[in-house]
Design an enzyme around this catalytic site. Sequence first.
Site, PDB file in Angstrom:
ATOM      1  N   ARG A  45      36.520 113.881  82.917  1.00 55.63           N
ATOM      2  CA  ARG A  45      35.487 114.092  81.904  1.00 55.63           C
ATOM      3  C   ARG A  45      36.030 113.954  80.490  1.00 55.63           C
ATOM      4  O   ARG A  45      35.395 113.335  79.629  1.00 55.63           O
ATOM      5  CB  ARG A  45      34.840 115.468  82.114  1.00 55.63           C
ATOM      6  CG  ARG A  45      33.793 115.875  81.072  1.00 55.63           C
ATOM      7  CD  ARG A  45      32.857 114.752  80.671  1.00 55.63           C
ATOM      8  NE  ARG A  45      32.254 114.070  81.801  1.00 55.63           N
ATOM      9  CZ  ARG A  45      31.744 112.855  81.732  1.00 55.63           C
ATOM     10  NH1 ARG A  45      31.800 112.158  80.609  1.00 55.63           N
ATOM     11  NH2 ARG A  45      31.202 112.302  82.791  1.00 55.63           N
ATOM     12  N   LYS A  77      31.154 110.120  57.004  1.00 62.09           N
ATOM     13  CA  LYS A  77      30.229 110.895  57.840  1.00 62.09           C
ATOM     14  C   LYS A  77      30.667 110.795  59.297  1.00 62.09           C
ATOM     15  O   LYS A  77      30.004 110.198  60.146  1.00 62.09           O
ATOM     16  CB  LYS A  77      28.806 110.383  57.651  1.00 62.09           C
ATOM     17  CG  LYS A  77      28.304 110.543  56.214  1.00 62.09           C
ATOM     18  CD  LYS A  77      26.951 109.897  56.005  1.00 62.09           C
ATOM     19  CE  LYS A  77      26.518 110.015  54.547  1.00 62.09           C
ATOM     20  NZ  LYS A  77      25.214 109.352  54.293  1.00 62.09           N
ATOM     21  N   LYS A  94      30.409 109.849  41.934  1.00 59.83           N
ATOM     22  CA  LYS A  94      29.011 109.787  42.349  1.00 59.83           C
ATOM     23  C   LYS A  94      28.131 110.578  41.391  1.00 59.83           C
ATOM     24  O   LYS A  94      28.599 111.099  40.370  1.00 59.83           O
ATOM     25  CB  LYS A  94      28.888 110.283  43.789  1.00 59.83           C
ATOM     26  CG  LYS A  94      29.840 109.543  44.752  1.00 59.83           C
ATOM     27  CD  LYS A  94      29.607 109.889  46.186  1.00 59.83           C
ATOM     28  CE  LYS A  94      28.397 109.160  46.723  1.00 59.83           C
ATOM     29  NZ  LYS A  94      28.238 109.353  48.191  1.00 59.83           N
ATOM     30  N   GLU A 131      29.128 105.183  41.124  1.00 59.01           N
ATOM     31  CA  GLU A 131      27.807 105.087  41.737  1.00 59.01           C
ATOM     32  C   GLU A 131      26.742 104.857  40.667  1.00 59.01           C
ATOM     33  O   GLU A 131      26.696 105.559  39.651  1.00 59.01           O
ATOM     34  CB  GLU A 131      27.487 106.366  42.511  1.00 59.01           C
ATOM     35  CG  GLU A 131      26.119 106.344  43.172  1.00 59.01           C
ATOM     36  CD  GLU A 131      25.787 107.662  43.848  1.00 59.01           C
ATOM     37  OE1 GLU A 131      26.065 107.783  45.055  1.00 59.01           O
ATOM     38  OE2 GLU A 131      25.270 108.572  43.164  1.00 59.01           O
ATOM     39  N   ASP A 156      23.268 102.601  44.814  1.00 56.03           N
ATOM     40  CA  ASP A 156      22.743 103.623  45.714  1.00 56.03           C
ATOM     41  C   ASP A 156      21.218 103.615  45.748  1.00 56.03           C
ATOM     42  O   ASP A 156      20.561 103.846  44.731  1.00 56.03           O
ATOM     43  CB  ASP A 156      23.248 104.998  45.281  1.00 56.03           C
ATOM     44  CG  ASP A 156      22.852 106.090  46.260  1.00 56.03           C
ATOM     45  OD1 ASP A 156      23.072 105.896  47.469  1.00 56.03           O
ATOM     46  OD2 ASP A 156      22.313 107.115  45.809  1.00 56.03           O
TER      47      ASP A 156
END
Length: 376
Positions: free
Chosen positions: A186, A221, A253, A285, A307
């Site tokens: 597993r 992320k 940013k 950004e 963005d």
Amino acid sequence: MEARTIFRPAVSGKCGPGLLEPGWRELEGDSGRGIDRRGRAGRGHGRWGRRGGKPGTQGAPRRAGEGVGACDRGFLLCIARGGGQPLASLVDEKVSQLIDLALAEDIGTGDVTSEYFVPVDRMGRAFVVAKDDGVVAGLEVAAEVFRRVGSESDVQVLLDDGARIAPGAYIMEVNGKARHLLTAERTAINFLQRLSGVATKTAEFVGAVKGTGATILDTRKTTPGWRRLEKAAVVAGGGTNHRMGLYDRAMVKDNHLVVEEGLESLQRAIASLKKDMPGVEVELEAEQLEQVKAFLGLEGVDHILLDNMENEEMTKAVALRTGERPYFEASGGVNLDTVRAIAETGVDYISVGALTHSAVALDISLEFAAADDDHA
């Protein structure tokens, strides 16, 4: 890109040229030589290589170019054009600790099922098999899990990271004590499924922008503790890594700009960073075209992140550039339905958080071979 060997189920159980989907090509076979389910060439005998029989049937000799495979059992030996670079030397100290943590989490005080229901001296032979179409990644980590549980286990990795696989593809063969194989199963498959899912998702985005000149990037992320593995899986899928963390690129940013004191202060900060850390790139950004115009007047800016801009605005932003740099990166609102149009604005990079935060695990399993099956 280096070709990679994979096993592909034959169409309708047949062998021969022209039976593979686009992107695959057959490996020429020699007359009288068989290929078992692990892709090993036979010597004109055995279950998959007996001489005689009709062309295109089990045991039939094959002419060069006629295709190879165990026709009745439906396997072809193919060459897959893998998407990215192989995941090399992934099992460093941190990944080793992650493997130990994952095994401890699963095994706890012991595998009671194997201890009570599997004889201690029983040997086993098993294959890691794909159940989905996709791109495989994480092979080195999965192999290490099997070896960590059973140091005497013989692990044969049959593919490279980045290989395209289809249902029925044989990915890995493991021989050793049955208890060890079952205990490791597993955890090894969890690593393989997750990382192959990331590689597969990446390959979908890379394919969607093919021919535009845009490069697909990942983001930060990632699953905590898995960043190195997941970013390596992105590369296996044909993508490119963005910064690994807060330490290897300065990304200024919107929240950083709120506390800045204006363009002069921003320019001083960029100059100071470049003096102290000349190898670190700077990315700013921008949410509006006016910001892009202002940032283009600054020195030392390597990238501008566009963005959540509309495609028309991004096209205008790219047109403002007079030299090779800064590079333009698009971010926000990126999915498989929108990524092609975003790429066609002329941006250099498109960052996609979904590569890691929304990837679906690829269906992969461990199958034990029958005791009397010499060519499982």
